[in-house]
Design a protein around this motif. Sequence first.
Motif, PDB file in Angstrom:
ATOM      1  N   VAL A 495      29.873 -19.178  -6.087  1.00 27.12           N
ATOM      2  CA  VAL A 495      29.717 -20.175  -7.196  1.00 27.12           C
ATOM      3  C   VAL A 495      31.235 -21.041  -6.858  1.00 27.12           C
ATOM      4  CG1 VAL A 495      30.386 -18.736  -8.811  1.00 27.12           C
ATOM      5  CG2 VAL A 495      29.438 -20.901  -9.532  1.00 27.12           C
ATOM      6  N   CYS A 496      31.022 -22.302  -7.175  1.00 27.40           N
ATOM      7  CA  CYS A 496      32.434 -22.990  -7.212  1.00 27.40           C
ATOM      8  C   CYS A 496      32.818 -22.913  -8.552  1.00 27.40           C
ATOM      9  CB  CYS A 496      32.081 -24.442  -6.601  1.00 27.40           C
ATOM     10  SG  CYS A 496      33.665 -25.576  -6.983  1.00 27.40           S
ATOM     11  N   ARG A 497      34.371 -22.682  -8.630  1.00 27.73           N
ATOM     12  CA  ARG A 497      35.051 -22.655  -9.806  1.00 27.73           C
ATOM     13  C   ARG A 497      35.187 -24.125 -10.527  1.00 27.73           C
ATOM     14  NH1 ARG A 497      37.332 -17.766 -12.709  1.00 27.73           N
ATOM     15  NH2 ARG A 497      39.369 -18.431 -11.733  1.00 27.73           N
ATOM     16  N   ALA A 498      35.308 -25.090  -9.389  1.00 26.90           N
ATOM     17  CA  ALA A 498      35.680 -26.356  -9.961  1.00 26.90           C
ATOM     18  C   ALA A 498      34.545 -27.259 -10.435  1.00 26.90           C
ATOM     19  CB  ALA A 498      36.376 -27.120  -8.660  1.00 26.90           C
ATOM     20  N   CYS A 499      33.325 -27.078  -9.693  1.00 30.40           N
ATOM     21  CA  CYS A 499      32.157 -27.685  -9.967  1.00 30.40           C
ATOM     22  C   CYS A 499      30.871 -27.059 -10.624  1.00 30.40           C
ATOM     23  CB  CYS A 499      31.807 -29.042  -9.018  1.00 30.40           C
ATOM     24  SG  CYS A 499      30.949 -28.248  -7.886  1.00 30.40           S
ATOM     25  N   GLY A 500      30.917 -25.779 -10.421  1.00 30.93           N
ATOM     26  CA  GLY A 500      30.049 -24.865 -10.827  1.00 30.93           C
ATOM     27  C   GLY A 500      28.907 -24.963  -9.745  1.00 30.93           C
ATOM     28  N   GLU A 501      29.074 -25.625  -8.616  1.00 27.43           N
ATOM     29  CA  GLU A 501      27.746 -25.640  -7.782  1.00 27.43           C
ATOM     30  C   GLU A 501      27.683 -24.238  -7.174  1.00 27.43           C
ATOM     31  OE1 GLU A 501      26.106 -28.131  -6.656  1.00 27.43           O
ATOM     32  OE2 GLU A 501      25.344 -27.524  -4.543  1.00 27.43           O
ATOM     33  N   ARG A 502      26.242 -23.865  -6.927  1.00 28.05           N
ATOM     34  CA  ARG A 502      26.042 -22.473  -6.214  1.00 28.05           C
ATOM     35  C   ARG A 502      25.403 -22.992  -4.916  1.00 28.05           C
ATOM     36  NH1 ARG A 502      23.493 -18.315 -10.401  1.00 28.05           N
ATOM     37  NH2 ARG A 502      25.069 -18.475 -11.974  1.00 28.05           N
ATOM     38  N   THR A 535      35.042 -23.782   1.778  1.00 30.20           N
ATOM     39  CA  THR A 535      35.097 -24.742   0.534  1.00 30.20           C
ATOM     40  C   THR A 535      33.742 -25.116   0.023  1.00 30.20           C
ATOM     41  OG1 THR A 535      34.960 -26.691   2.262  1.00 30.20           O
ATOM     42  CG2 THR A 535      37.091 -25.853   1.682  1.00 30.20           C
ATOM     43  N   CYS A 536      33.759 -25.685  -1.262  1.00 27.16           N
ATOM     44  CA  CYS A 536      32.507 -26.152  -1.500  1.00 27.16           C
ATOM     45  C   CYS A 536      31.757 -27.250  -1.225  1.00 27.16           C
ATOM     46  CB  CYS A 536      32.685 -26.578  -3.121  1.00 27.16           C
ATOM     47  SG  CYS A 536      31.426 -27.136  -4.251  1.00 27.16           S
ATOM     48  N   ALA A 537      30.621 -27.427  -0.852  1.00 28.66           N
ATOM     49  CA  ALA A 537      29.969 -28.323  -0.144  1.00 28.66           C
ATOM     50  C   ALA A 537      29.735 -29.585  -1.249  1.00 28.66           C
ATOM     51  CB  ALA A 537      28.725 -27.783   0.465  1.00 28.66           C
ATOM     52  N   ALA A 538      29.813 -29.331  -2.392  1.00 28.07           N
ATOM     53  CA  ALA A 538      29.566 -30.396  -3.408  1.00 28.07           C
ATOM     54  C   ALA A 538      30.837 -31.178  -3.652  1.00 28.07           C
ATOM     55  CB  ALA A 538      28.879 -29.855  -4.557  1.00 28.07           C
ATOM     56  N   CYS A 539      31.902 -30.526  -3.893  1.00 27.02           N
ATOM     57  CA  CYS A 539      33.172 -31.055  -4.299  1.00 27.02           C
ATOM     58  C   CYS A 539      34.444 -31.179  -3.392  1.00 27.02           C
ATOM     59  CB  CYS A 539      33.375 -30.946  -5.671  1.00 27.02           C
ATOM     60  SG  CYS A 539      34.282 -29.109  -5.977  1.00 27.02           S
ATOM     61  N   GLY A 540      34.279 -30.165  -2.456  1.00 27.08           N
ATOM     62  CA  GLY A 540      35.284 -29.851  -1.457  1.00 27.08           C
ATOM     63  C   GLY A 540      36.244 -29.048  -1.950  1.00 27.08           C
TER      64      GLY A 540
HETATM   65 ZN    ZN Z   1      32.597 -27.451  -6.308  1.00 30.15          ZN
END
Ligand code: ZN
Length: 789
Positions: A495-502, A535-540
């Motif tokens: 899970v991305c801590r910045a945007c919540g993306e899984r 890195t997160c694919a959604a927000c980087g």
């Molecule tokens: Zn993210």
Amino acid sequence: MVDELPRYCEVAVPVPVDRLFTYELPLALRHRVLAGCRVQVPFGSRTLTGVVIRTHAEPIAHEVREVSSLRDEEPVLDRELLDLASWIAEYYCAPIGEVLKGMLPLGGETRRSTRYVLTDPGRQVARQLILRPDSDPASRILGLLEERPRGLPYLASKVAKPRELLRPLIKRGWVAAEDREEDRDPLRAAAERLQAEFVSRGEAGEKLKKQELGQQVKRASEAARALARRGLVRLEMESLRPPNGFARDAPILNTHQDSAFQEIRAALEKAVFQTFLLEGVTGSGKTEVYLRSIEAALALGKNALLMVPEIALTPAMAGQFFHRFGKQVAVLHSAFGDAERAGQWRRIRNGQARVIAGTRSAVFAPIQNLGLVIVDEEHDGSYKQEETPRYHGRDVALIRARNAGAIAILGSATPAVETRFNASQNKYRRLSLPERVAQRPMPTVKIVDMRVEFLQTKRQATFSRELLDQIKLRLEQREQVMLLLNRRGFSSFMVCRACGERLLCENCSVVLTHHRRDRRMLCHYCGFAAKVPSTCAACGSDHIQFLGAGSERVENELHDYLPTARIARLDRDSAAGKGSFEHILDSFRQGDIDILVGTQMIAKGHDIPNVTLVGVVLADIGLGMPDFRAAERSFQLLTQAAGRAGRGDTPGSVIIQTLNPDHYAIRFAAAQDYEHFYEKELEFRKWLRYPPYAAFANVLVRAEKQEEALRMATQLGYVLNPPPDGIRVMGPAEAPVARLRSEFRYQILLKAVKRSTLREALRSLRAFAEKEKWRATALVIDVDPVNLM
Ligand code: ZN
Ligand code: ADP
Ligand code: ZN
């Protein structure tokens, strides 16, 4: 006087259509074709292999096509199995042709292939072509087929994309596809290599072990068997001999075992169908009761079938059977190759094998004179087949026993709620083994509340202090430990801590699991794999986190705490190869491993005396599943896992770590109190009208396009609106796993007071799908579903 020869036969063809097809028998075949034989028949533009259900001379109004050829001189399915197939087709609402296809034993001896042949009009066209190297590819295909019928691989070697080119040719009626089954000997090559190996070593008079052979030759055991059949080598059952300490002779039955056995024996003598529920706590010696019952059946001249869940069929179990019954045993296992299975099938058919042990599909073994059917661990979900025909091996086993006038025994420490309910309704006779053998105590169980542990230690830990202390203590005493965590992988999601993306699977609506050793993110539903992202694919953002421990992580962390302990892991990742699972368990049994970490695989049936501590790392996994059986499954898993402790001379203990210490499934499992769990669960089932208080079915539609899946689901909803009398319809709604293997899924759940009304409703859905010409796989009907996801 000459009997009138049958002129027609009714054939079950492996297509998803709910009826038999009539074919005319060529004169030469009329006296040879019997019910239960396989025949090849023209079907549309194809040739298919079907099973003859009956032959007759009744007049047929319409024109019918002719049987092309007969594949068996002797029926492969006897009347008993044909009747069983009809029952399955009816009860599970499955096309009879598909049911029979799953029952056919000798698939392995033939190879299915499709050949393309010119039709008469096609031949005329081909004759007029003048082929040049630069002719268009379709013409070249016609040219190639004019020489002789060809398969796709050959055509692909000559032209690009032959499949696409063939389609219009077939449509025009110039080319026909022919499904062929070729007899083959898959073992010839392997056997030849093996023979060479034997000859070179044999001069030295050496014996070869299967393992050694395995390194030299693929499918060594099958090949060796083939050689043995030709009298070239002699096989000794060494590999099947039970591991150390397992070749025990029959112990004297204790009072409970004996009274259970006496009842079973009396029933065997009476030879009238009856079902027993053998409810015995873990370690109460159920296996011994099975063995005696089988002996009794054999003594009466009857044969016996023993069914076990997939995973329980270890060499230890098989070993016990070989030790008692020697060559009369046949083992059927899905891990065996086709040819090996076919060999076993023949031994059963001709009566050489009289004790048949196997997993789910063993229920279709061609056993003659069946007197006893045993289903061990009858509650186990692996008895349910999760593809068409979606039958339940236990329930089919009971029907088979009934049809054969045999005695059935369902054994478990944690019977399925339905089974126990049937016993309480006197459908089954209940026999109980309330104590462990040899006055061994049940293990003591302690629940550790992981929320309290967190508050006290301020750390999010996999292991509580108590569990670690206990593990250390047991290792100091040279005892062994099993640790259960019913989840594979290292962390269960990212899970991305910045945007919540899984990170989700590309094909399924589920999160990917982190497998650290493989350095991959894996989908546990479809096998899709992705690189581990940094890195997160959604927000980087690079604030990504891996949460939720899996068995791989438990093993890893344990190494840090206990660097000198010998730790192994048993789950589907670590036990990928067929031998590897057995190897790990065997080393554990021999004491070469101190701690065995694993998923539910380790909870099943194993009897390893030196295990004195069982730890459940997190009991809550599975409890929150949107499935009415979630509590039951958790209870069974925990009780069975606990039951692995203290099966030898030293009493055992169990530690259950949980975040839900008050949940009834966990409380009653800790108390090893089946009775109270059952009562509570039954109340809930009664209240919500779930089985055993209703006949239940799951209807699933699936399609690659979401609109299409939704449209089909809506249409089925209309068919069921207003709901038929006595039926409750839930849905259509998105399935819990809304997308799986690139298909969108919608589901309708049906509860019915009576089975007959349920069946009628389901049949109307099938008829609708057929009428609308839905794709064969678009509609899934699951009667008595075990998995609702
Ligand atoms: Zn993210
Ligand atoms: P269950 O399947 O009920 O959990 P098992 O059948 O695995 O239990 O039996 C547990 C152990 O007890 C086995 O090692 C078995 O050999 C042993 N056993 C069975 N019956 C007796 C008996 N009457 N006396 C002593 N040991 C027994
Ligand atoms: Zn997937």
